[in-house]
Design an enzyme around this catalytic site. Sequence first.
Site, PDB file in Angstrom:
ATOM      1  N   GLY A   8       0.826  -1.202   0.000  1.00  0.00           N
ATOM      2  CA  GLY A   8       0.000   0.000   0.000  1.00  0.00           C
ATOM      3  C   GLY A   8       0.860   1.250   0.000  1.00  0.00           C
ATOM      4  N   ARG A  10       0.828  -4.867  -5.445  1.00  0.00           N
ATOM      5  CA  ARG A  10       1.000  -6.104  -4.681  1.00  0.00           C
ATOM      6  C   ARG A  10       1.361  -7.176  -5.711  1.00  0.00           C
ATOM      7  NH1 ARG A  10      -0.855  -4.529   0.369  1.00  0.00           N
ATOM      8  NH2 ARG A  10      -2.388  -2.871   0.237  1.00  0.00           N
ATOM      9  N   ASP A  53       5.174  -4.779   5.732  1.00  0.00           N
ATOM     10  CA  ASP A  53       5.651  -6.074   6.183  1.00  0.00           C
ATOM     11  C   ASP A  53       5.949  -7.024   5.015  1.00  0.00           C
ATOM     12  OD1 ASP A  53       6.269  -7.798   8.200  1.00  0.00           O
ATOM     13  OD2 ASP A  53       4.416  -7.432   9.291  1.00  0.00           O
ATOM     14  N   THR A 102       4.302   2.599   5.482  1.00  0.00           N
ATOM     15  CA  THR A 102       2.896   2.204   5.633  1.00  0.00           C
ATOM     16  C   THR A 102       2.237   3.135   6.630  1.00  0.00           C
ATOM     17  OG1 THR A 102       1.408   0.547   6.588  1.00  0.00           O
ATOM     18  CG2 THR A 102       3.674   0.468   7.313  1.00  0.00           C
ATOM     19  N   ASP A 137      -0.067   2.323   8.595  1.00  0.00           N
ATOM     20  CA  ASP A 137      -0.633   1.568   9.722  1.00  0.00           C
ATOM     21  C   ASP A 137       0.248   1.548  10.974  1.00  0.00           C
ATOM     22  OD1 ASP A 137      -2.840   1.025   8.223  1.00  0.00           O
ATOM     23  OD2 ASP A 137      -2.310  -1.042   7.768  1.00  0.00           O
ATOM     24  N   ASP A 161       2.384  -0.594  11.799  1.00  0.00           N
ATOM     25  CA  ASP A 161       2.302  -1.940  12.382  1.00  0.00           C
ATOM     26  C   ASP A 161       3.562  -2.776  12.124  1.00  0.00           C
ATOM     27  OD1 ASP A 161       2.008  -2.190   9.695  1.00  0.00           O
ATOM     28  OD2 ASP A 161       0.256  -3.489   9.750  1.00  0.00           O
ATOM     29  N   ARG A 219      -5.531  -2.128  10.044  1.00  0.00           N
ATOM     30  CA  ARG A 219      -6.169  -3.444  10.107  1.00  0.00           C
ATOM     31  C   ARG A 219      -5.779  -4.187  11.380  1.00  0.00           C
ATOM     32  NH1 ARG A 219      -3.298  -4.507   4.862  1.00  0.00           N
ATOM     33  NH2 ARG A 219      -2.091  -3.039   6.115  1.00  0.00           N
TER      34      ARG A 219
END
Lengths: 319, 319, 319, 319
Positions: free
Chosen positions: A11, A72, A103, A125, A127, A129, A171
């Site tokens: 992303g 992707r 990731d 990213t 996120d 995460d 997410r």
Amino acid sequence: MKRIGILTSGGDAPGMNAAIRAVTRRAIDKGLEVFGINYGYAGLVAGDIFPLTSDDVSDRIQRGGTFLYSARYPEFANVEGQLKGIEQLKKFGIDALVVIGGDGSYHGALRLTEHGYNTIGLPGTIDNDIPFTDFTIGFDTAVSTAVDAIDKLHDTASSHERTFVVEVMGRGAGDVALWAGVAGGAQKIIVPERDFDIKEIAQEVKEGREQGNKNMIIVLAEGVMHAEDFKKELDKYGDFDSRATVLGHVQRGGSPTPKDRVLASKMGAYAVDLLLDGKGGLAVGVENNKITSHDILDLFDSKHKPDLSLYDLNESISR
Amino acid sequence: MKRIGILTSGGDAPGMNAAIRAVTRRAIDKGLEVFGINYGYAGLVAGDIFPLTSDDVSDRIQRGGTFLYSARYPEFANVEGQLKGIEQLKKFGIDALVVIGGDGSYHGALRLTEHGYNTIGLPGTIDNDIPFTDFTIGFDTAVSTAVDAIDKLHDTASSHERTFVVEVMGRGAGDVALWAGVAGGAQKIIVPERDFDIKEIAQEVKEGREQGNKNMIIVLAEGVMHAEDFKKELDKYGDFDSRATVLGHVQRGGSPTPKDRVLASKMGAYAVDLLLDGKGGLAVGVENNKITSHDILDLFDSKHKPDLSLYDLNESISR
Amino acid sequence: MKRIGILTSGGDAPGMNAAIRAVTRRAIDKGLEVFGINYGYAGLVAGDIFPLTSDDVSDRIQRGGTFLYSARYPEFANVEGQLKGIEQLKKFGIDALVVIGGDGSYHGALRLTEHGYNTIGLPGTIDNDIPFTDFTIGFDTAVSTAVDAIDKLHDTASSHERTFVVEVMGRGAGDVALWAGVAGGAQKIIVPERDFDIKEIAQEVKEGREQGNKNMIIVLAEGVMHAEDFKKELDKYGDFDSRATVLGHVQRGGSPTPKDRVLASKMGAYAVDLLLDGKGGLAVGVENNKITSHDILDLFDSKHKPDLSLYDLNESISR
Amino acid sequence: MKRIGILTSGGDAPGMNAAIRAVTRRAIDKGLEVFGINYGYAGLVAGDIFPLTSDDVSDRIQRGGTFLYSARYPEFANVEGQLKGIEQLKKFGIDALVVIGGDGSYHGALRLTEHGYNTIGLPGTIDNDIPFTDFTIGFDTAVSTAVDAIDKLHDTASSHERTFVVEVMGRGAGDVALWAGVAGGAQKIIVPERDFDIKEIAQEVKEGREQGNKNMIIVLAEGVMHAEDFKKELDKYGDFDSRATVLGHVQRGGSPTPKDRVLASKMGAYAVDLLLDGKGGLAVGVENNKITSHDILDLFDSKHKPDLSLYDLNESISR
């Protein structure tokens, strides 16, 4: 090492362009040649590769998205895909790479390193995460966009004494929700890392209303449940004139904040320095304000931990 | 006439505070006293009324929402409700009113005028769906917020070559979609005032992709259908990696644009001048850059017409 | 301890309201009463003091400036002034204080603590020039405002191939210049902590032009010299079609960034916790992402050190 | 007519890219070929001319500045310069042109038309000082930038009870000052079209202070005098803790507002339609919300008139 390649994967995130710029300029400054690879690993395999000059990355630092495009490409998990990519690296004489992404992108980076092409991963990213980094490139901008939206919802929430359930991105991780919740003055923050009881929340909203709290915002991480479903659950316990809002992909775009630009610039330059030191298979991070690196292998065994002190802080100051 | 009241009604819109400020200051400048009425007609009936000073409206012009709060109050359609409101006007010695809100608010304004309390309506709604005015208070800000979101979606649309279906506000009118679509560089604009054929649109998207169009945005007025439904229909004709985004209530909030602040200030001052002239039952508008007024009765027989030349313009320049 | 007071002092900074909100809410959450003191130490001495409720700090987190107002009040350096202030604290039954402001404000905090009124200082200044904290409240917002302006100047610099000398705030410290310079993609950053040679800079600008660099921005910390003077010096070495721009007080205002809001919220809550622990005479900071505190006395012997790695980074990636 | 050229001239303005996009896309839609000319008339004479495709203007509508660059080129006032330009037009087979710029650019447009090359002028300048158009491309964005700055100054003005003298752009015309003044809630607006008496203003500021007006902003058009000089004059009549701020070139940049994008798109498309009708020597404008055109010759005899009703409005609502 004479030539390095750079690609963005997964992303997109604001600040990716700033990172590409830093990698390109630092490498050129150190006497290297730089090649851009479009569309992530897909473009690597397809040979969508072109030389990058200092000029090409001018006027880019402030742009959202990634001008190298992203995609992707699960096929890169297979050796076959990897070998095709390596063929292209040989063809273009590229010795080493920088990969910016989430990731998933790190798996490819590790494989390329194993094949003898040192590759450094940068955490790009929204996120936040990724393990071994306090912040990812794009996170601060995503929070900023979310808070800007929450501020606007506050205006209309106050005017109508409504309750808004605002679903923000993230997410698997509650980071965006935690930061946007505290900064947006949310009444409640709902994240996957903490249990919650809708009945209790309904009770709090009811009491808040009675005490004159006019602008209630509940910030919900998308990983927990959908805003619309949360609203429906909430409505079972009373009439809160509630509305559900999903901020969505807007959070991925926009001009990166200064913090993201500076972080991306530091990380990009550092990635080049690692390659010049003959290193590969490493993921760059920022820990305690210092740029660091860790074995990508170690990342796979670890899990990012959000700053849950923000959750407790919010509980005590959201009244 | 010595005392006027002011209230905001219906959905809130950015610029309502600027209008309240202008009404208050102009009235005080002309020797009148001003009373704020909270929560629209509901607050009028309940007597939630308080004196407004020049100081009270300081530092308000730049704030979104309405500090007098707004509420929907269908009960004011009944004579009973109206008489209760008039009782309150008598109690507070209020001789005339300014009402800021949408279509629905004008009915109340007309009834009050018929009861002998001259009332002027100002068009405060982001939808721009009021007859006899080129622009409503809040419309420019809502378009600005929508375009800001579309710009952000462009970043991520370009990076991933995605198609975004963006649902913007405007139940009955396509104005927000038309302006945001042209300004956002949308591939297509879908409004209630024009027919469309999803199959043809899918064909256009397909051709656009083939010609290298990377960042396709379809702007959809909420009055037509839901973004998610549109996306599903579109997906029947090909794989466009499409995403649906609903901008939602964010469009109602935010600091008003200069254009909305100026428009609200002009209209607010004009409303006071009309009351001083002994007029009532009028709706203020802006037509051809001039502040105008029309009988509210005439509005009910008319329909707002969006600037559909924008639709045709977009067809010819969106490639 | 039952009652605490809170004041803002020195130059205002975005995020001060977020800090006031956090102090107020945390204290109330812990069973304390809170009093706001207007106009800093001047208001303390004058007794401009009033109770603060949870409601009073609602809808404040997103506002720039300080709703408690700020003022410089050198008279508080004298014992006489301090004793007058203490008289007021006694009158209102205030046992301890939180003071938000710059370096100067900490002297007063220390004196009050010595007089038996525990006082905690929070670093509220856009300059980031306070020891023992990586970031001050307001710094991130000021950088954001400066970068927003630099982005706009880039547009016009590119269109006309001009050189802009942009003076940013920071009297004694180069932090704003360093961050805004890197994030703004500046050609050069001029800070008090590093020597520079205008003749060499002129040479670099000349070479940049020849290599096609169209949008040159030189970011100058106000502590070094005035932009207009710098421009004049530069013009001696060639015709660069240069312009001087002073961003000025705009950098002090504006809605705080999420980062500043979160920082202010954490620090505000922490200050209350310190007071509850019976501590005083401490300055709160953030070091390596952790909220910390140090003796104010130690601060006076220390000097803030900007992140000069940003200077070197910029030299290698600004081409 | 088969090929048209397009150039931007004079000071750059936000929305120029949107106009270039609209001209290019509309012309291609009508079967024409389009050539971009870099650096205005200078580039025309130098032959810095290249074909523009629909793709070249993609992702441009939201960018500030002009990607065709702009330059002032007084030599084009001479026949010699014009003939050199025409030589280039012949060489590239260009039959007609669109010129986006200020007053000065229109002279060149007229000369080219007289030489047989139909040329249409679009009003691109932030100053709004062009006759026969209510708004120029870039004006709304410049006002928006100015008001954003004034909002920020309000924060710090309120916190410190300061008076700010804010100098905005507009050499010959007070339009930016009038709009930014009303929208920014200025205490006073100083424009070249209206006399003023600093002593009286000082008196008003003094009275405002006494009545509790905390955030006083005086908006000053640059054509009147320098902010610093105004401040000095003001300070002769009292201690207002005043500050002078010059917004400067920041007002020229930034992403265009939706209003500017829509206006530029409409005007750009209309210019192509005029050329297709065989027209030249015309300047496009917007009057009463309609796109219009006038003989450039008539413009030279006319003078733009700002909306001075804004001045009077502000006097009555700024308290």
